[in-house]
Design a protein around this motif. Structure first.
Motif, PDB file in Angstrom:
ATOM      1  N   TYR A 470       0.848  -1.184   0.000  1.00  0.00           N
ATOM      2  CA  TYR A 470       0.000   0.000   0.000  1.00  0.00           C
ATOM      3  C   TYR A 470       0.892   1.247   0.000  1.00  0.00           C
ATOM      4  N   PHE A 471       0.449   2.305  -0.775  1.00  0.00           N
ATOM      5  CA  PHE A 471       1.206   3.551  -0.904  1.00  0.00           C
ATOM      6  C   PHE A 471       0.314   4.718  -0.518  1.00  0.00           C
ATOM      7  N   ALA A 472       0.918   5.623   0.237  1.00  0.00           N
ATOM      8  CA  ALA A 472       0.256   6.894   0.543  1.00  0.00           C
ATOM      9  C   ALA A 472       0.973   7.978  -0.261  1.00  0.00           C
ATOM     10  N   ASP A 473       0.214   8.897  -0.847  1.00  0.00           N
ATOM     11  CA  ASP A 473       0.866   9.910  -1.668  1.00  0.00           C
ATOM     12  C   ASP A 473       0.402  11.311  -1.330  1.00  0.00           C
ATOM     13  N   SER A 474      -0.422  11.394  -0.308  1.00  0.00           N
ATOM     14  CA  SER A 474      -0.902  12.727   0.026  1.00  0.00           C
ATOM     15  C   SER A 474      -1.007  12.866   1.539  1.00  0.00           C
ATOM     16  N   ALA A 475      -0.708  14.036   2.010  1.00  0.00           N
ATOM     17  CA  ALA A 475      -0.935  14.343   3.422  1.00  0.00           C
ATOM     18  C   ALA A 475      -2.409  14.167   3.694  1.00  0.00           C
ATOM     19  N   GLY A 476      -2.729  13.511   4.818  1.00  0.00           N
ATOM     20  CA  GLY A 476      -4.115  13.228   5.151  1.00  0.00           C
ATOM     21  C   GLY A 476      -4.552  11.847   4.766  1.00  0.00           C
ATOM     22  N   ASP A 477      -3.785  11.165   3.915  1.00  0.00           N
ATOM     23  CA  ASP A 477      -4.088   9.746   3.695  1.00  0.00           C
ATOM     24  C   ASP A 477      -4.047   9.013   5.040  1.00  0.00           C
ATOM     25  N   VAL A 478      -4.939   8.031   5.217  1.00  0.00           N
ATOM     26  CA  VAL A 478      -5.012   7.303   6.509  1.00  0.00           C
ATOM     27  C   VAL A 478      -4.653   5.836   6.269  1.00  0.00           C
ATOM     28  N   VAL A 479      -3.617   5.410   6.961  1.00  0.00           N
ATOM     29  CA  VAL A 479      -3.190   4.001   6.901  1.00  0.00           C
ATOM     30  C   VAL A 479      -4.016   3.209   7.916  1.00  0.00           C
ATOM     31  N   ASN A 480      -4.667   2.118   7.480  1.00  0.00           N
ATOM     32  CA  ASN A 480      -5.495   1.274   8.349  1.00  0.00           C
ATOM     33  C   ASN A 480      -4.774  -0.047   8.646  1.00  0.00           C
ATOM     34  N   TYR A 481      -4.761  -0.398   9.953  1.00  0.00           N
ATOM     35  CA  TYR A 481      -4.035  -1.599  10.389  1.00  0.00           C
ATOM     36  C   TYR A 481      -4.977  -2.566  11.112  1.00  0.00           C
ATOM     37  N   ASP A 482      -4.648  -3.855  11.007  1.00  0.00           N
ATOM     38  CA  ASP A 482      -5.207  -4.880  11.898  1.00  0.00           C
ATOM     39  C   ASP A 482      -4.081  -5.412  12.773  1.00  0.00           C
ATOM     40  N   ILE A 483      -4.337  -5.420  14.113  1.00  0.00           N
ATOM     41  CA  ILE A 483      -3.396  -6.043  15.064  1.00  0.00           C
ATOM     42  C   ILE A 483      -4.089  -7.300  15.605  1.00  0.00           C
ATOM     43  N   VAL A 484      -3.529  -8.483  15.407  1.00  0.00           N
ATOM     44  CA  VAL A 484      -4.112  -9.748  15.864  1.00  0.00           C
ATOM     45  C   VAL A 484      -3.201 -10.349  16.945  1.00  0.00           C
ATOM     46  N   ILE A 485      -3.781 -10.503  18.152  1.00  0.00           N
ATOM     47  CA  ILE A 485      -3.030 -11.066  19.298  1.00  0.00           C
ATOM     48  C   ILE A 485      -3.694 -12.388  19.666  1.00  0.00           C
ATOM     49  N   THR A 486      -2.923 -13.496  19.614  1.00  0.00           N
ATOM     50  CA  THR A 486      -3.462 -14.837  19.853  1.00  0.00           C
ATOM     51  C   THR A 486      -2.733 -15.494  21.029  1.00  0.00           C
ATOM     52  N   ASN A 487      -3.504 -16.074  21.988  1.00  0.00           N
ATOM     53  CA  ASN A 487      -2.908 -16.822  23.104  1.00  0.00           C
ATOM     54  C   ASN A 487      -2.487 -18.184  22.570  1.00  0.00           C
TER      55      ASN A 487
END
Length: 601
Positions: A470-487
């Motif tokens: 994924y590439f961001a090219d403008s100020a204000g672009d929002v990067v979306n993340y998933d964090i998965v924590i498994t026992n």
């Protein structure tokens, strides 16, 4: 007054009187005289005593005190009697003053007493009802109920031979002690009058003795070993009527400090000796040991002989052994000699072995396992619920490992959580006859708190995706993340810490029970975002800490930690389009002094 003529075996108020012709023992060496009376006035009276001189009409040289234990014992028709004998010495011919045969004599008083000492002249009361004082217990009186005279006849047998034998029930002496004295008060005449040179009561000397030793037969073989001690306070009796129980009037002896007991003055014959144990003694000892059966010893007594017996009782030993072992763990593993559980729901299997190691049956079982579930008993061969001698019971038990137990690192033998790294399990066994015993078994626990963390870029709002990046090219672009924590371990993880220095963390999803703990097997998903800044584009990137750098991407690192673990991180990278560019446009804005024609200046 009633005259009773003794011509055959006669019962006189439970005393048996027998003419000597029926019970003959002859020879002066076979007798011990204890009372001789003699007077010349038609009557004679006296009692046996050690007092010297003239005591009433006693012949002192042939009169003496007598221990009860010296009086011969005879069994007649299932009844025990004390036996005394009478030698009359009346004239063999002629008549008395009333014209009766001179060989007859009247026994007008016959009283028998026991006491803890011999009688003296001072004890004589002069009363025909009770001849001796209060220190003497009267157990037989010829005149009890009515005034009687026994009319006796000299059998012309001469001196030194029995004319009559008197059998006094042993039962009459039930309150007497073995060391007590036997005292006879007798009076002859006046009707028929006494005309003899003397009348003499005596006892036979050809009696036998049974001596016994009571001992604790530790090994139960019926043979006294040097190491086996003696027992005092045990009662033995001659079972004269053969009903296997002690009855009033039966002869008994009690074992002394050295375990000894004695039956004296027994006439020749066969005797059955039995034991009359108290409830307390029965609780402590078994019945007779050895070859004798039925709890008795049969003894043959010979004239003037002594027979020795040993009577052993084995102490009752109420004891058992107890072991508890882990046999397997369903779902667990075995490491060396140890079983290890690593998951909630693993089932620890136990074997409890109880063996009766004593010599009595054990009743009233109690088997308690506070940290386990007991199964059925096997090995109760007769299904009586009693742990019989030599019997072995096997009891199964189980314990299901809980998540709380793993989290705490163990449980105590009461089921309480502890942290010693194992599951303690104790069984407590008790019987009515014993003290409680316990046995423990330990299974180990694997303590493995662990988790994984993965962070990925799921999209960039305002950006583009090229291939998998994924590439961001403008100020204000929002990067979306998933964090998965498994026992990924076997321990519940608590006290979470989730830090993202270069992003904004959203809510947690996947906490199925809402307890805020990462349960075993549970996976949490957390949304996070990062807004691209112009400075970030200008610098060509940011580091994990949000500091500007120039590596061409946005680095984003999440740090996760629980109370039970160390810190782990998950990183995701999104790229930046660095496109410094511009455009140039030149146009005539106006001409000073010029004109515009058709739109052209």
């Amino acid at each position: 007054m009633a005259d009773v003529f003794i011509t055959g075996i006669t019962d006189v108020d439970n005393m048996v009187v027998s003419p000597g012709s029926f019970d003959v023992v002859s020879g002066t060496g076979n007798f011990t005289p204890f009372l001789r009376v003699d007077d010349s006035d038609g009557t004679s009276e006296g009692f046996n005593t050690d007092d010297s001189g003239k005591v009433l009409d006693n012949g002192a040289s042939w009169t003496q005190s007598l221990k009860l234990s010296e009086v011969p014992i005879v069994i007649r028709n299932g009844v025990a009697y004390y036996e005394i004998r009478l030698d009359l010495n009346e004239p063999n011919n002629g008549t008395d003053g009333l014209g009766r045969p001179a060989s007859q004599v009247g026994l007008s008083e016959f009283q028998v007493y026991f006491s803890d000492r011999g009688a003296t002249l001072g004890d004589y009361t002069g009363s025909s009802t009770t001849a001796l004082g209060s220190a003497f217990t009267k157990v037989y009186d010829l005149d009890s109920g009515t005034d009687r005279t026994l009319v006796l006849s000299d059998g012309a047998s001469g001196s030194g031979r029995d004319d009559y034998v008197f059998y006094i029930p042993v039962a009459n002496f039930s309150a007497a002690e073995a060391d007590d004295y036997f005292t006879l008060y007798a009076k002859f005449g006046p009707s028929p009058e006494e005309n003899a040179t003397f009348e003499e009561f005596r006892i036979r000397r050809d009696t036998g003795t049974i001596t016994g030793t009571k001992f604790a037969d530790i090994n139960g073989d019926g043979i006294k070993q040097a190491s086996e001690g003696t027992l005092s306070g045990f009662k033995f009796y001659i079972d004269v009527n053969g009903n296997d129980q002690f009855d009033a009037g039966e002869i008994y002896a009690v074992s002394g400090a050295n375990g000894s007991f004695t039956f004296q003055s027994l006439t020749a014959g066969t005797y059955t000796i039995r034991e009359d144990m108290t409830a307390e003694q029965k609780a402590l000892y078994t019945s007779i040991t050895g070859a004798q059966s039925g709890g008795e010893i049969t003894v043959t007594v010979t004239a003037s002989g002594t027979t020795t017996i040993f009577w052993g009782n084995q102490p009752k030993i109420a004891d058992f052994s107890l072991t508890k072992t882990v046999t397997s763990i369903d779902g667990g593993t075995k490491v060396g000699a140890n079983w290890v559980a690593d998951s909630a729901g693993d089932v620890v299997n136990y074997s409890i072995v109880i063996t009766n190691t004593g010599n009595i049956a054990l009743t009233g079982k109690s088997i308690v396992d506070a940290n386990g579930v007991l199964g059925a008993i096997s090995g109760d061969t007769n299904s009586n619920g009693v742990l019989d001698v030599g019997e072995t019971w096997t009891v199964t038990a189980t314990h299901a490992v809980s998540q709380a137990e793993l989290d705490s690192k163990g449980t105590s033998d009461t089921g309480a959580l502890d942290s010693d790294g194992d599951t303690d399990n104790k069984v407590v066994v008790d019987f009515a006859e014993t003290e409680a015993k316990s046995a423990s078994a330990v299974s180990l626990l694997t303590y493995n708190p662990n988790f994984s963390v993965v962070k990925t870029v799921t999209s960039i709002t305002g950006g583009t995706k090229v291939g998998s990046d994924y590439f961001a090219d403008s100020a204000g672009d929002v990067v979306n993340y998933d964090i998965v924590i498994t026992n990924t371990g076997n321990i519940t993880l608590t006290g979470k810490s989730i830090l993202d220095a270069n992003g904004v963390i959203g809510a947690i999803s996947g906490d199925t029970d809402g307890d805020g703990n990462l349960d075993v097997g549970e996976a949490w998903t957390i949304k996070a975002t990062h807004a691209v800044s112009q400075a970030e584009l200008d610098s060509k990137g940011t580091s994990n800490t949000a500091a500007l750098d120039s590596d061409g991407d946005t680095d984003n690192l999440v740090s996760v930690k629980f109370a039970e673990t160390g810190t782990k991180t998950g990183e995701a990278v999104s790229y930046l389009v660095y496109n410094p560019d511009f455009s140039v446009v030149k146009s005539v804005a106006s001409i000073t002094g010029g004109v515009t024609i058709g739109g052209i200046t």
